[in-house]
Design a protein around this motif. Sequence first.
Motif: not given
Length: 191
Positions: A172-191
Amino acid sequence: MKPLGLWTLPNAITWFRVLVAVPIILLLVDGSAASLWTALGLMIASEVSDGVDGFVARRYGQVSAVGKILDPMADSLYRISVFSAFVANQWMPVWMFLIMAWREIAMSYLRIVAEQKIGTMAARSSGKVKAFFQGATQLLVVFAYASMGPTLSPDLGLAVWLALLVSTVLSAGSLIDYILVIIRGLRAGSN
Protein backbone atom coordinates in the motif's frame (compact mmCIF):
# COMPACT_ATOMS: atom_id res chain seq x y z
CA MET A 1 19.09 2.08 -26.15
CA LYS A 2 19.28 -0.12 -29.22
CA PRO A 3 16.15 -2.04 -30.19
CA LEU A 4 16.30 -5.66 -29.13
CA GLY A 5 13.91 -8.48 -29.84
CA LEU A 6 11.63 -10.15 -27.37
CA TRP A 7 13.86 -13.20 -27.08
CA THR A 8 17.03 -12.01 -25.43
CA LEU A 9 18.69 -13.93 -22.60
CA PRO A 10 17.48 -11.47 -19.92
CA ASN A 11 13.92 -11.63 -21.27
CA ALA A 12 14.07 -15.45 -21.32
CA ILE A 13 15.12 -15.39 -17.66
CA THR A 14 12.20 -13.05 -16.94
CA TRP A 15 9.78 -15.36 -18.82
CA PHE A 16 10.95 -18.19 -16.56
CA ARG A 17 9.44 -16.31 -13.62
CA VAL A 18 6.07 -16.09 -15.37
CA LEU A 19 6.03 -19.72 -16.47
CA VAL A 20 7.19 -21.19 -13.16
CA ALA A 21 4.21 -19.62 -11.35
CA VAL A 22 1.83 -22.31 -12.68
CA PRO A 23 3.67 -25.34 -11.28
CA ILE A 24 4.32 -23.45 -8.04
CA ILE A 25 0.60 -22.78 -7.59
CA LEU A 26 -0.23 -26.43 -8.27
CA LEU A 27 2.44 -27.62 -5.83
CA LEU A 28 1.33 -25.20 -3.11
CA VAL A 29 -2.33 -26.14 -3.45
CA ASP A 30 -1.41 -29.84 -3.36
CA GLY A 31 0.05 -29.10 0.06
CA SER A 32 1.99 -32.31 0.66
CA ALA A 33 5.40 -31.92 2.28
CA ALA A 34 7.17 -33.05 -0.91
CA SER A 35 5.14 -30.60 -3.01
CA LEU A 36 5.84 -27.71 -0.64
CA TRP A 37 9.59 -28.39 -0.60
CA THR A 38 9.59 -28.62 -4.41
CA ALA A 39 7.61 -25.37 -4.63
CA LEU A 40 10.10 -23.73 -2.26
CA GLY A 41 13.00 -24.78 -4.51
CA LEU A 42 11.26 -23.33 -7.57
CA MET A 43 10.44 -20.16 -5.64
CA ILE A 44 14.08 -19.69 -4.66
CA ALA A 45 15.07 -20.13 -8.33
CA SER A 46 12.44 -17.54 -9.27
CA GLU A 47 13.73 -15.04 -6.71
CA VAL A 48 17.29 -15.53 -7.97
CA SER A 49 16.11 -15.03 -11.56
CA ASP A 50 14.63 -11.67 -10.55
CA GLY A 51 18.10 -10.35 -9.82
CA VAL A 52 19.90 -12.19 -12.59
CA ASP A 53 17.79 -10.88 -15.50
CA GLY A 54 18.62 -7.24 -14.80
CA PHE A 55 22.29 -8.01 -14.18
CA VAL A 56 22.60 -9.93 -17.47
CA ALA A 57 20.76 -7.18 -19.37
CA ARG A 58 23.11 -4.48 -18.09
CA ARG A 59 26.28 -6.58 -18.29
CA TYR A 60 25.74 -7.64 -21.92
CA GLY A 61 24.08 -4.50 -23.23
CA GLN A 62 20.69 -6.15 -23.65
CA VAL A 63 18.58 -3.60 -21.80
CA SER A 64 15.44 -3.18 -23.88
CA ALA A 65 12.08 -1.43 -23.77
CA VAL A 66 10.45 -4.89 -23.82
CA GLY A 67 12.50 -5.93 -20.81
CA LYS A 68 11.61 -2.77 -18.91
CA ILE A 69 7.92 -3.63 -19.35
CA LEU A 70 8.23 -7.40 -19.04
CA ASP A 71 10.24 -7.47 -15.80
CA PRO A 72 7.74 -5.64 -13.53
CA MET A 73 4.87 -7.47 -15.22
CA ALA A 74 6.53 -10.83 -14.55
CA ASP A 75 7.17 -9.86 -10.93
CA SER A 76 3.53 -8.88 -10.44
CA LEU A 77 2.11 -11.99 -12.12
CA TYR A 78 4.45 -14.28 -10.22
CA ARG A 79 3.93 -12.77 -6.77
CA ILE A 80 0.15 -12.41 -7.06
CA SER A 81 -0.06 -16.01 -8.32
CA VAL A 82 1.80 -17.28 -5.27
CA PHE A 83 -0.29 -15.15 -2.91
CA SER A 84 -3.46 -16.49 -4.56
CA ALA A 85 -2.33 -20.02 -3.66
CA PHE A 86 -1.79 -18.80 -0.08
CA VAL A 87 -5.41 -17.60 -0.02
CA ALA A 88 -6.61 -20.92 -1.45
CA ASN A 89 -4.72 -22.71 1.34
CA GLN A 90 -6.07 -20.25 3.93
CA TRP A 91 -2.54 -19.19 4.80
CA MET A 92 -3.34 -15.51 4.41
CA PRO A 93 -6.48 -13.39 4.75
CA VAL A 94 -8.29 -12.40 1.58
CA TRP A 95 -8.12 -8.69 2.49
CA MET A 96 -4.31 -8.77 2.45
CA PHE A 97 -4.36 -10.45 -0.95
CA LEU A 98 -6.81 -7.89 -2.31
CA ILE A 99 -4.61 -4.96 -1.22
CA MET A 100 -1.55 -6.53 -2.85
CA ALA A 101 -3.41 -7.48 -6.02
CA TRP A 102 -5.02 -4.04 -6.26
CA ARG A 103 -1.58 -2.43 -5.95
CA GLU A 104 -0.21 -4.50 -8.83
CA ILE A 105 -3.20 -3.82 -11.07
CA ALA A 106 -3.14 -0.10 -10.26
CA MET A 107 0.60 0.05 -10.98
CA SER A 108 0.02 -1.32 -14.49
CA TYR A 109 -2.29 1.60 -15.22
CA LEU A 110 -0.09 4.13 -13.43
CA ARG A 111 2.89 3.11 -15.57
CA ILE A 112 0.81 3.75 -18.70
CA VAL A 113 -0.28 7.17 -17.43
CA ALA A 114 3.27 8.03 -16.42
CA GLU A 115 4.64 6.96 -19.81
CA GLN A 116 2.13 9.15 -21.64
CA LYS A 117 2.32 12.20 -19.37
CA ILE A 118 5.74 12.37 -17.69
CA GLY A 119 7.89 9.67 -19.31
CA THR A 120 9.11 6.28 -18.17
CA MET A 121 8.72 5.88 -14.45
CA ALA A 122 11.89 4.42 -12.95
CA ALA A 123 11.71 1.83 -10.22
CA ARG A 124 11.43 3.47 -6.82
CA SER A 125 13.06 2.29 -3.62
CA SER A 126 9.58 1.75 -2.12
CA GLY A 127 8.83 -0.73 -4.91
CA LYS A 128 12.16 -2.50 -4.44
CA VAL A 129 11.65 -2.78 -0.67
CA LYS A 130 8.10 -4.05 -1.25
CA ALA A 131 9.35 -6.67 -3.72
CA PHE A 132 12.11 -7.82 -1.36
CA PHE A 133 9.73 -8.23 1.57
CA GLN A 134 7.10 -9.97 -0.53
CA GLY A 135 9.68 -12.44 -1.83
CA ALA A 136 11.10 -13.06 1.64
CA THR A 137 7.60 -13.43 3.07
CA GLN A 138 6.59 -15.94 0.42
CA LEU A 139 9.69 -18.02 1.11
CA LEU A 140 9.10 -17.81 4.88
CA VAL A 141 5.46 -18.90 4.59
CA VAL A 142 6.19 -21.89 2.37
CA PHE A 143 9.20 -22.88 4.51
CA ALA A 144 7.03 -22.70 7.64
CA TYR A 145 4.29 -24.91 6.21
CA ALA A 146 6.75 -27.33 4.60
CA SER A 147 8.58 -27.68 7.94
CA MET A 148 5.64 -27.74 10.34
CA GLY A 149 2.79 -29.16 8.29
CA PRO A 150 -0.71 -27.72 8.10
CA THR A 151 -0.76 -26.46 11.70
CA LEU A 152 1.85 -23.90 12.68
CA SER A 153 2.91 -23.32 16.26
CA PRO A 154 1.41 -20.13 17.74
CA ASP A 155 4.76 -18.30 17.59
CA LEU A 156 5.47 -19.31 14.01
CA GLY A 157 1.88 -18.58 13.02
CA LEU A 158 2.24 -15.06 14.47
CA ALA A 159 5.57 -14.55 12.65
CA VAL A 160 3.98 -15.62 9.36
CA TRP A 161 0.98 -13.34 9.90
CA LEU A 162 3.21 -10.37 10.80
CA ALA A 163 5.39 -10.95 7.72
CA LEU A 164 2.26 -10.98 5.55
CA LEU A 165 1.02 -7.82 7.27
CA VAL A 166 4.33 -6.01 6.67
CA SER A 167 4.23 -7.05 2.99
CA THR A 168 0.67 -5.74 2.74
CA VAL A 169 1.53 -2.40 4.35
CA LEU A 170 4.61 -2.01 2.14
CA SER A 171 2.46 -2.74 -0.94
CA ALA A 172 0.00 0.00 0.00
CA GLY A 173 2.82 2.41 0.86
CA SER A 174 4.57 1.74 -2.43
CA LEU A 175 1.39 2.46 -4.37
CA ILE A 176 0.96 5.76 -2.54
CA ASP A 177 4.60 6.64 -3.26
CA TYR A 178 4.18 6.03 -7.00
CA ILE A 179 0.92 8.00 -7.09
CA LEU A 180 2.65 10.97 -5.42
CA VAL A 181 5.53 10.80 -7.94
CA ILE A 182 3.06 10.93 -10.81
CA ILE A 183 1.11 13.81 -9.24
CA ARG A 184 4.34 15.78 -8.73
CA GLY A 185 5.39 15.02 -12.32
CA LEU A 186 2.04 16.17 -13.68
CA ARG A 187 2.18 19.38 -11.63
CA ALA A 188 5.73 20.09 -12.77
CA GLY A 189 4.70 19.49 -16.38
CA SER A 190 1.78 21.90 -16.17
CA ASN A 191 3.94 24.74 -14.84
